[in-house]
Design a protein around this motif. Structure first.
Motif, PDB file in Angstrom:
ATOM      1  N   THR A 150       0.811  -1.222   0.000  1.00 32.62           N
ATOM      2  CA  THR A 150       0.000   0.000   0.000  1.00 32.62           C
ATOM      3  C   THR A 150       0.843   1.270   0.000  1.00 32.62           C
ATOM      4  N   HIS A 151       2.129   1.169   0.369  1.00 34.33           N
ATOM      5  CA  HIS A 151       3.045   2.308   0.352  1.00 34.33           C
ATOM      6  C   HIS A 151       4.351   1.859  -0.296  1.00 34.33           C
ATOM      7  N   PRO A 152       5.137   2.782  -0.843  1.00 32.85           N
ATOM      8  CA  PRO A 152       6.415   2.389  -1.449  1.00 32.85           C
ATOM      9  C   PRO A 152       7.279   1.632  -0.459  1.00 32.85           C
ATOM     10  N   ALA A 153       7.795   0.483  -0.883  1.00 32.84           N
ATOM     11  CA  ALA A 153       8.593  -0.363   0.007  1.00 32.84           C
ATOM     12  C   ALA A 153       9.663  -1.085  -0.798  1.00 32.84           C
ATOM     13  N   LYS A 154      10.729  -1.434  -0.114  1.00 30.19           N
ATOM     14  CA  LYS A 154      11.833  -2.191  -0.690  1.00 30.19           C
ATOM     15  C   LYS A 154      11.904  -3.538   0.014  1.00 30.19           C
ATOM     16  N   PHE A 155      12.169  -4.610  -0.752  1.00 31.78           N
ATOM     17  CA  PHE A 155      12.164  -5.960  -0.202  1.00 31.78           C
ATOM     18  C   PHE A 155      13.517  -6.635  -0.411  1.00 31.78           C
ATOM     19  N   SER A 156      13.786  -7.584   0.458  1.00 30.09           N
ATOM     20  CA  SER A 156      14.885  -8.515   0.275  1.00 30.09           C
ATOM     21  C   SER A 156      14.450  -9.846   0.889  1.00 30.09           C
ATOM     22  N   TYR A 157      15.283 -10.852   0.770  1.00 30.12           N
ATOM     23  CA  TYR A 157      14.870 -12.171   1.254  1.00 30.12           C
ATOM     24  C   TYR A 157      16.092 -13.038   1.477  1.00 30.12           C
ATOM     25  N   ARG A 158      15.895 -14.085   2.241  1.00 36.06           N
ATOM     26  CA  ARG A 158      16.965 -15.030   2.553  1.00 36.06           C
ATOM     27  C   ARG A 158      16.368 -16.436   2.579  1.00 36.06           C
ATOM     28  N   LEU A 159      16.922 -17.316   1.781  1.00 38.56           N
ATOM     29  CA  LEU A 159      16.470 -18.707   1.712  1.00 38.56           C
ATOM     30  C   LEU A 159      17.584 -19.599   2.245  1.00 38.56           C
ATOM     31  N   VAL A 160      17.258 -20.415   3.251  1.00 32.94           N
ATOM     32  CA  VAL A 160      18.262 -21.300   3.851  1.00 32.94           C
ATOM     33  C   VAL A 160      17.708 -22.706   3.958  1.00 32.94           C
ATOM     34  N   SER A 161      18.585 -23.663   3.947  1.00 35.40           N
ATOM     35  CA  SER A 161      18.190 -25.062   4.126  1.00 35.40           C
ATOM     36  C   SER A 161      17.815 -25.303   5.580  1.00 35.40           C
ATOM     37  N   SER A 162      16.690 -25.996   5.797  1.00 34.63           N
ATOM     38  CA  SER A 162      16.273 -26.285   7.169  1.00 34.63           C
ATOM     39  C   SER A 162      17.167 -27.337   7.817  1.00 34.63           C
ATOM     40  N   ILE A 167      11.465 -13.060   4.537  1.00 33.10           N
ATOM     41  CA  ILE A 167      11.300 -11.884   3.691  1.00 33.10           C
ATOM     42  C   ILE A 167      11.493 -10.640   4.555  1.00 33.10           C
ATOM     43  N   PHE A 168      12.292  -9.719   4.070  1.00 32.30           N
ATOM     44  CA  PHE A 168      12.585  -8.473   4.765  1.00 32.30           C
ATOM     45  C   PHE A 168      12.016  -7.310   3.953  1.00 32.30           C
ATOM     46  N   ALA A 169      11.703  -6.220   4.636  1.00 31.52           N
ATOM     47  CA  ALA A 169      11.166  -5.048   3.936  1.00 31.52           C
ATOM     48  C   ALA A 169      11.503  -3.798   4.720  1.00 31.52           C
ATOM     49  N   LYS A 170      11.490  -2.683   4.016  1.00 34.69           N
ATOM     50  CA  LYS A 170      11.615  -1.378   4.651  1.00 34.69           C
ATOM     51  C   LYS A 170      10.755  -0.394   3.882  1.00 34.69           C
ATOM     52  N   SER A 171      10.219   0.567   4.607  1.00 33.29           N
ATOM     53  CA  SER A 171       9.421   1.619   3.984  1.00 33.29           C
ATOM     54  C   SER A 171      10.342   2.618   3.309  1.00 33.29           C
ATOM     55  N   LEU A 172       9.930   3.098   2.140  1.00 31.42           N
ATOM     56  CA  LEU A 172      10.733   4.061   1.404  1.00 31.42           C
ATOM     57  C   LEU A 172      10.320   5.496   1.660  1.00 31.42           C
ATOM     58  N   HIS A 173       9.301   5.698   2.506  1.00 26.38           N
ATOM     59  CA  HIS A 173       8.909   7.071   2.801  1.00 26.38           C
ATOM     60  C   HIS A 173       9.111   7.433   4.257  1.00 26.38           C
ATOM     61  N   GLU A 174       9.671   6.501   5.061  1.00 28.81           N
ATOM     62  CA  GLU A 174      10.014   6.806   6.438  1.00 28.81           C
ATOM     63  C   GLU A 174      11.496   7.130   6.528  1.00 28.81           C
ATOM     64  N   ARG A 175      11.873   7.929   7.493  1.00 25.85           N
ATOM     65  CA  ARG A 175      13.272   8.275   7.714  1.00 25.85           C
ATOM     66  C   ARG A 175      13.692   7.890   9.117  1.00 25.85           C
ATOM     67  N   ASN A 176      14.916   7.433   9.227  1.00 19.93           N
ATOM     68  CA  ASN A 176      15.483   7.090  10.526  1.00 19.93           C
ATOM     69  C   ASN A 176      16.448   8.192  10.924  1.00 19.93           C
ATOM     70  N   GLY A 177      16.312   8.685  12.126  1.00 19.47           N
ATOM     71  CA  GLY A 177      17.108   9.824  12.551  1.00 19.47           C
ATOM     72  C   GLY A 177      18.603   9.578  12.544  1.00 19.47           C
ATOM     73  N   HIS A 178      19.010   8.293  12.623  1.00 22.50           N
ATOM     74  CA  HIS A 178      20.442   8.006  12.697  1.00 22.50           C
ATOM     75  C   HIS A 178      21.041   7.736  11.322  1.00 22.50           C
ATOM     76  N   GLU A 220      12.664  -7.995   9.247  1.00 20.78           N
ATOM     77  CA  GLU A 220      11.930  -9.196   8.853  1.00 20.78           C
ATOM     78  C   GLU A 220      10.426  -8.960   8.973  1.00 20.78           C
ATOM     79  N   VAL A 221       9.690  -9.352   7.952  1.00 17.73           N
ATOM     80  CA  VAL A 221       8.236  -9.188   7.956  1.00 17.73           C
ATOM     81  C   VAL A 221       7.510 -10.524   7.886  1.00 17.73           C
ATOM     82  N   LEU A 222       8.117 -11.525   7.271  1.00 15.72           N
ATOM     83  CA  LEU A 222       7.439 -12.808   7.082  1.00 15.72           C
ATOM     84  C   LEU A 222       8.445 -13.943   7.116  1.00 15.72           C
ATOM     85  N   GLU A 223       7.954 -15.100   7.514  1.00 13.44           N
ATOM     86  CA  GLU A 223       8.769 -16.306   7.422  1.00 13.44           C
ATOM     87  C   GLU A 223       7.892 -17.463   6.967  1.00 13.44           C
TER      88      GLU A 223
END
Length: 532
Positions: A238-250, A291-302, A310-313
């Motif tokens: 619903t808002h601009p976001a950037k994704f990444s992901y990590r796949l590992v063997s169980s 699955i990892f994500a970050k919002s592209l319209h929020e700012r972090n002060g640091h 992480e948003v999902l597994e």
């Protein structure tokens, strides 16, 4: 602290009133308040209260909820109770003397010593609902029932902190049901209560999933089972976001197979409010996909930008593989197609999708510009030398358009990376702006396998794509000997987008606009420079 002699907190039991029946709240959390700054004065007051021991529960209530005249509404008092419970539960002694039996002071003391379950201390003030493994609260004010969980609201599962998670404060029931299930369906506070087996099949959803503005479109299950070795699913954005992901063997916990990163078996793009993931099967077996994500319209002060959290597994079960399930070309980004970086450089490719399929020998890509940007490209294919492939690219570049022509020597999959540099900022280097996956089925009938091996043989020095070399920028056809210069990946130095002309609005729309307590509350994060 002096307590007024006439102060006696009213309770439902004293007044002989019955609590209202549970039903879905008519007001959403976002309608109650816009952010934690709304309660800054309440939170500061709670920090002062937690530093003091009180003689009685009556004194604690007065100090926490009534002595500060700026705390007036029920919403602010609920906030104070939530913050106090998250900050003191299990670690902070609240009363000066040993409490008497069957008193509120005794219940709070037992809660702090772990003799009773979390959240029971405010059962007299809030209506408590309990499941088999965990308990949380429902609170009634302004004509609505709301849900909150002060135990999980304590940051990182550690109550000894002056901070707490905003997510578990007055959480919308539709969001909380992914991690909390009430045995009494009425207390799920949703229009369609779910059964226990449906709850257990939900994926492992982290609070950051909702903070980024994501929602489920397909695959609302914790286990992804591949069909014919491949599976595809979408997540709503619903808002601009950037994704990444990590796949590992169980089994091994490794993120590689035969030296190849497992994440290279996932194709991902963001288009028209959908984040699409297509998983190819690396080998039969069980895997964990984060699955990892970050919002592209929020700012972090640091840092200037929010972290990838992480948003999902999911758990992925692959029963068989397909013969064509090779890893994707090893490109720099994990997202294919245009996106936020192309917008920042005011580049608007007519090719919107990240996948280009063709049965022709050549692929043409046209890019509109609203500011002068120098363009460079990199073509790659697994197992092929880049020095050969760089000769397959031609670029015709001017201030308003770029025309890319890629001549493919053989059928297969190629990765085309596009880099941009502002002429006024040459010292900033070239930035990765987007990449395409090109799937070519064209074959020259007269081109044999022996001819291919001969073509791939070369004595030229392999291109060092990220090597620091000077490059003379020419807006002409791409030179065979051209070498990509040093590449910057610090997004904070990217230019701000310029206004888009009206004649490009239709052709180039913006992309992406349209368990255990400790495991759930703590979100794993990754470094953008490593997993972008």
């Amino acid at each position: 602290m002096k307590i007024p002699p006439d102060f006696e907190p009213d309770t439902l039991l004293k007044n002989g009133l019955e609590s209202p029946p549970p039903k879905r709240p008519r007001t959403r959390k976002c309608d109650l308040y816009s952010g934690p700054s709304r309660f800054r004065h309440v939170d500061d007051h709670v920090n002062k209260v937690t530093a003091v021991n009180h003689k009685s529960f009556r004194g604690l209530l007065w100090h926490l909820l009534f002595c500060d005249k700026d705390i007036k509404s029920d919403l602010e008092r609920v906030r104070a109770i939530y913050r106090w419970t998250a900050a003191t539960g299990g670690v902070k002694q609240c009363f000066e003397n040993n409490p008497s039996a069957n008193t509120a002071e005794e219940y709070i003391t037992k809660f702090q010593s772990g003799k009773i379950s979390a959240c029971s201390n405010f059962a007299v003030a809030m209506h408590l609902r309990r499941t088999t493994l965990h308990c949380w609260n429902a609170v009634y004010f302004d004509g609505n029932w709301f849900l909150l969980d002060a135990k999980w609201g304590a940051i990182n599962g550690n109550n000894n902190t002056s901070e707490c998670s905003e997510f578990y404060f007055l959480t919308d029931p539709e969001q909380l049901q992914f991690s909390h299930w009430a045995e009494d369906p009425r207390w799920q506070l949703v229009d369609r209560p779910i059964a226990m087996n449906e709850f257990e099949n939900y994926p492992f959803v982290k609070p950051h999933f909702f903070r980024v503005g994501l929602n489920f479109i397909s695959n609302v299950k914790c286990v992804i089972e591949t069909r014919r070795g491949q599976v595809k699913w979408d997540i709503g954005v619903t808002h601009p976001a950037k994704f990444s992901y990590r796949l590992v063997s169980s089994d091994t916990g490794s993120d590689r197979i035969d030296g190849v990163l497992l994440k290279n078996f996932i194709f991902h793009e963001v288009q028209n409010g959908r984040a699409t993931f297509a998983l190819r099967s690396p080998a039969p077996g069980d895997y964990f996909l984060k699955i990892f994500a970050k919002s592209l319209h929020e700012r972090n002060g640091h840092t200037g930008y929010t972290r990838m959290l992480e948003v999902l597994e999911y758990r992925v079960q692959i029963s068989k593989t397909c013969i064509e399930d090779d890893p994707l070309p090893n490109c720099w980004d994990t997202t294919w197609g245009p996106g936020q970086r192309t917008d920042k450089f005011c580049l608007y490719p007519l090719q919107k999708r990240g996948l280009i399929t063709t049965d022709e020998k050549t692929v043409d890509i046209e890019i509109n510009k609203t500011r002068p940007v120098n363009i460079l490209c990199r073509l790659c294919r697994n197992g092929w030398k880049e020095s050969k492939l760089q000769k397959c690219i031609e670029i015709e570049d001017n201030d308003t358009k770029s025309f890319l022509t890629v001549t493919l020597p053989y059928a297969g999959e190629y990765g085309l990376e596009i880099y941009g540099c502002l002429p006024s900022r040459k010292t900033a280097g070239y930035h990765h702006v987007c990449q395409y996956l090109i799937s070519c089925s064209w074959r020259d009938e007269n081109f044999t396998h022996e001819d291919l091996e001969k073509y791939l043989e070369t004595t030229e020095t392999e291109d060092a794509v990220f090597e620091n070399k000077e490059l003379e920028i020419k807006p002409a056809i791409y030179s065979d000997s051209c070498q990509l210069p040093v590449l910057k990946i610090d997004e904070s130095s990217l230019p701000e987008p310029a206004p888009r002309p009206l004649d490009l609005m239709q052709a180039s729309p913006s992309i992406g606009w349209s368990l255990e307590l400790e495991d759930h509350v703590k979100s794993e994060y990754i470094d953008d420079a490593t997993y972008v």
